[in-house]
Design an enzyme around this catalytic site. Structure first.
Site, mmCIF file in Angstrom:
data_model
loop_
_atom_site.group_PDB
_atom_site.id
_atom_site.type_symbol
_atom_site.label_atom_id
_atom_site.label_comp_id
_atom_site.label_asym_id
_atom_site.label_seq_id
_atom_site.Cartn_x
_atom_site.Cartn_y
_atom_site.Cartn_z
ATOM 1 C CG ASP A 159 -1.691 1.438 1.368
ATOM 2 O OD1 ASP A 159 -2.516 1.448 0.467
ATOM 3 O OD2 ASP A 159 -1.708 1.904 2.310
ATOM 4 C CG ASP A 162 -4.062 -1.320 3.325
ATOM 5 O OD1 ASP A 162 -4.708 -1.147 2.271
ATOM 6 O OD2 ASP A 162 -3.153 -0.512 3.978
#
Length: 760
Positions: free
Chosen positions: A307, A510
């Site tokens: 990410d 996430d």
């Protein structure tokens, strides 16, 4: 597994019986010796039979069945000495495994030993000791010297000094200022300080860490389960070889000798010890691994997903650029904005105030402050009206300066945010804030390729142009932008079967992707609390290069585990062949098997000493690295002034430009040039000694030469300037040198900081 204390007691009984029985035989009383040896072997036999029964209930084939058969067979054959020798061997193997497991997990379980149990809440003028579970969000707490921070919170005192070595592996105490975030588990290494709780004990960082450690303690690695599968064929082979030896020789003693050297197999002992050692080694480096399965997943991984925000970048807004309207100084723009933003709790305001403090700017206390949430603030600073906020908020009734369109285009292209600053009814400048790439990111990605990661993909919800700029800067293989959580899951789903993937994120937004990946890795403090549910690995130090170290340590630990298996089983098979051929009596076989166990476990413990990835065997002391970083921070105002002067020098009247240039030239001579000369004379030789080679600092030393050259040329030009007759060509040359110095100094500082980070 039984505790070390229980195993040590069983060993003491068996070893004591063996020794006392030997004395009885020596004094001519063998019958009493046989009785004593029988009694001494019974506790070990009882535990062996219990382990066998426990394995059968769980439908597992345990290697301990060989020990049970060997002890019972020795009794039936009247081999009392062999029986007690086998009992000693079994008990010592169990005790050795318990000790090795405790030694291997020492660093990991040391985290739990530092768990806080109570807190001191401030109620008016009273200080009350309360249970940790009684802490509520918003409570004012006092952390005494030497106490552990009980919950996550914010520093309320002017400063706090914390020892976070148990959490992060960093030995140098860290300083936290008023308003900074604290993680539970750190130890107060300075004076008592006040804090305000922002989480309960159950949701704080340390609670997440404790859950991870407990999960790691109870989990079983795939390699450990693989050892159980090996037992399915090793037990029949051992029994078959014993039967063949009996039938071929006609002596059941040979069969007993075969079973003795096959009991217990180092396979069962060595694998968990190696993997727990690797997990403990990681914990010492600030890498908390949930279990052996996660460690083996790291060792096999080839594909990596990131990410962007909080992983490749810092996850927090940082000041990138100051735009000043001529003839305003850039530092004055920042000081004005920070003075007003002191009273705001907005994350952007905090970033602006932090940038001003880094530059040691003197801030004024604002009055009559009015805040429009999401827009900005207005108030009075030093008796003058000030507005700070979005362009629309600040320019609501003020004209936009000529540089506004270009500035906003630059900010938008780089994915940042613009904060305009107006003073006394005029826009005096703007601040460009953005989430910047971590200093260690590029190095971390190079290290990850070095340890076997072959493909890296950046996943982000940002626009494609912003993602492309970040991806190109750090060197990933693939960029996927504009993704929501479902899009990230879909990207992970494209990984081919049999290929282990790693997903790195912040452990909150996430969480679905972390749970879906082969190995989920949560970054830093923000990931620790949430990761016990979603992630398999938590990097307690907010640095991406620790992931490369985790992969490196995982590969080394798994390799050592397999080496121990091959070494132990190979030696056991050779010993079994010797016993079957009649060259090894049961008593000597028991002693030999004990040696084999010790060798296998000692080899597994090597995973504790695997060195982290480094460019050098020697390290730059952390205190030295921090000092060098602090010196760069002290020079930040000079760089800001350099940039501001380069932008404005041509537009300034000669009577202002020449004094400003001479003042800056004096600053260069007094601060910058001595700093670079000292680096070249003292710091670089020390760093070169750590790196090794003929002249590893040659390129950076060459940059020093260029800086000195530009500084001398600027000095010569500035000394020749006369305010009454300034030559335009000379001023343009001055501006060109200023821009050149600005670019080379910023690049040079970044290179030095990355190098110092690498070595520290």
């Amino acid at each position: 597994m039984r505790s070390l204390t229980v195993n040590a007691c069983v060993l003491a009984i068996a070893a004591g019986s063996l020794l006392m029985g030997a004395i009885l035989v020596w004094t001519g009383r063998p019958h009493f010796a046989h009785l004593l040896w029988t009694l001494g072997a019974l506790p070990a036999l009882g535990f062996v039979l219990y382990d066998v029964a426990y394995s059968l209930v769980r439908r597992k084939a345990g290697i301990d069945v060989l020990a049970a058969v060997a002890i019972v067979g020795a009794f039936l054959l009247g081999e009392y000495l062999s029986a007690i020798a086998i009992a000693v061997m079994f008990a010592s193997g169990q005790a050795l495994e318990s000790f090795a497991q405790a030694r291997a997990g020492r660093e990991m379980f040391a985290l739990l030993a530092r768990a806080p149990h109570n807190a001191y809440r401030m109620e008016g003028d009273a200080l009350i000791c309360i249970d940790l579970d009684a802490v509520r969000i918003g409570d004012r707490l006092l952390v005494r010297a030497g106490d552990t921070v009980p919950v996550d919170g914010l520093v309320q005192s002017s400063s706090a000094t914390l020892d976070e070595s148990v959490l992060t592996g960093e030995s140098v105490p860290v300083e936290r200022r008023q308003g900074d975030m604290l993680r539970s588990g750190g130890v107060n290494a300075g004076a008592p300080f006040e804090m305000r709780a922002v989480e309960t004990a159950q949701r704080s960082t340390f609670a997440g860490i404790a859950r991870l450690v407990e999960s790691a303690r109870t989990s079983r690695a795939p390699a450990s389960r693989l050892a159980d599968r090996y037992a399915l064929w090793f037990v029949p082979i051992s029994l078959g070889l014993a039967a063949i030896a009996w039938l071929a020789s006609g002596s059941p003693v040979r069969a007993l000798a075969v079973l003795v050297v096959a009991t217990p197999c180092p396979l069962i002992l060595a694998v968990p010890v190696a993997l727990v050692s690797g997990m403990s080694n990681c914990a010492r480096r600030g890498i908390l691994i949930k279990g052996g399965a996660a460690l083996e997943g790291l060792a096999r991984a080839k594909v990596l997903f990131f990410d962007k925000t909080g992983t490749l970048t810092g996850g927090q807004a940082r000041l990138v650029q100051i735009q000043a309207d001529a003839p305003v100084d850039k530092l004055e723009v920042l000081r004005t904005a920070a003075s007003l933003d002191q009273v705001s709790a907005h994350i952007t305001a905090s970033a602006i105030v932090s940038a001003a403090r880094e530059r040691s700017l003197r801030l004024s206390l604002p009055t009559e402050v009015i805040e429009e949430p999401g827009a900005g603030l207005s108030g009075t600073v030093d008796g003058v009206s000030v507005r700070v906020g979005t362009p629309d908020f600040v320019c609501r009734s003020l004209p936009r300066p000529g540089w506004s369109a270009t500035f906003l285009a630059t900010v938008g292209g780089e994915g940042g945010s613009a904060v305009y600053v107006a003073k006394d009814g005029k826009v005096i400048g703007a601040l460009h804030l953005a989430d910047q790439i971590r200093v260690e990111t590029s190095r971390a990605l190079r290290m990850l390729r070095q340890v076997g990661i072959v493909h890296m993909t950046m996943l982000t919800g940002d626009r494609s142009d912003v993602a492309a700029a970040i991806g190109a800067a750090v060197g990933v293989d693939e960029i996927r932008a504009g993704l929501d959580p479902a899009g990230k899951l879909a990207a992970l789903g494209e990984v081919p079967d049999g290929v282990t993937s790693i997903m790195v994120g912040d452990g909150v937004n996430d969480a679905p992707a972390l749970a879906a990946a082969g190995v989920g890795v949560a970054m830093g403090a923000r990931g620790a609390a949430a990761s016990s549910e979603a992630a398999d690995v938590v990097l307690l130090v907010d640095r991406l290069d620790r992931l490369a170290e985790a992969v490196h340590l995982a590969k080394a630990s798994r390799r050592i585990a397999m080496q121990s298996v091959a070494l132990g089983m190979g030696m056991s098979l050779v010993a079994m062949a010797l016993a079957a051929a009649g060259y090894l009596a049961p008593v000597y076989g028991a002693a030999l098997q004990e040696v084999i166990d010790v060798i296998a476990i000692a080899n597994s413990l090597r995973a504790l000493r695997v060195a982290p990835l480094r460019v050098s065997r020697r390290r730059l002391p952390a205190e030295q690295a921090l000092r060098l970083r602090a010196e760069h921070e002290e020079l930040l105002p000079l760089l800001d002034r350099l940039s501001s002067l380069a932008d404005q020098v041509l537009a300034m009247p000669p009577e202002q430009a020449v004094p400003a240039l001479r003042q800056f030239d004096q600053l260069l001579a007094e601060k910058l040039v001595p700093h670079e000369a000292a680096d070249d004379a003292r710091v670089y030789p020390m760093v070169a000694g750590l790196l090794g080679g003929d002249d590893p600092m040659a390129s950076l030393s060459r940059t020093h030469r260029e800086i000195f050259t530009l500084a001398r040329r600027l000095h010569g030009l500035v000394q020749a300037l006369v305010p009454a007759s300034v030559d335009e060509a000379a001023m343009r040359e001055v501006q060109r040198i200023l821009y050149g110095l600005d670019a080379i100094l910023r690049l040079h500082f970044a290179q030095e900081e990355e190098l110092y980070l690498t070595l520290s």
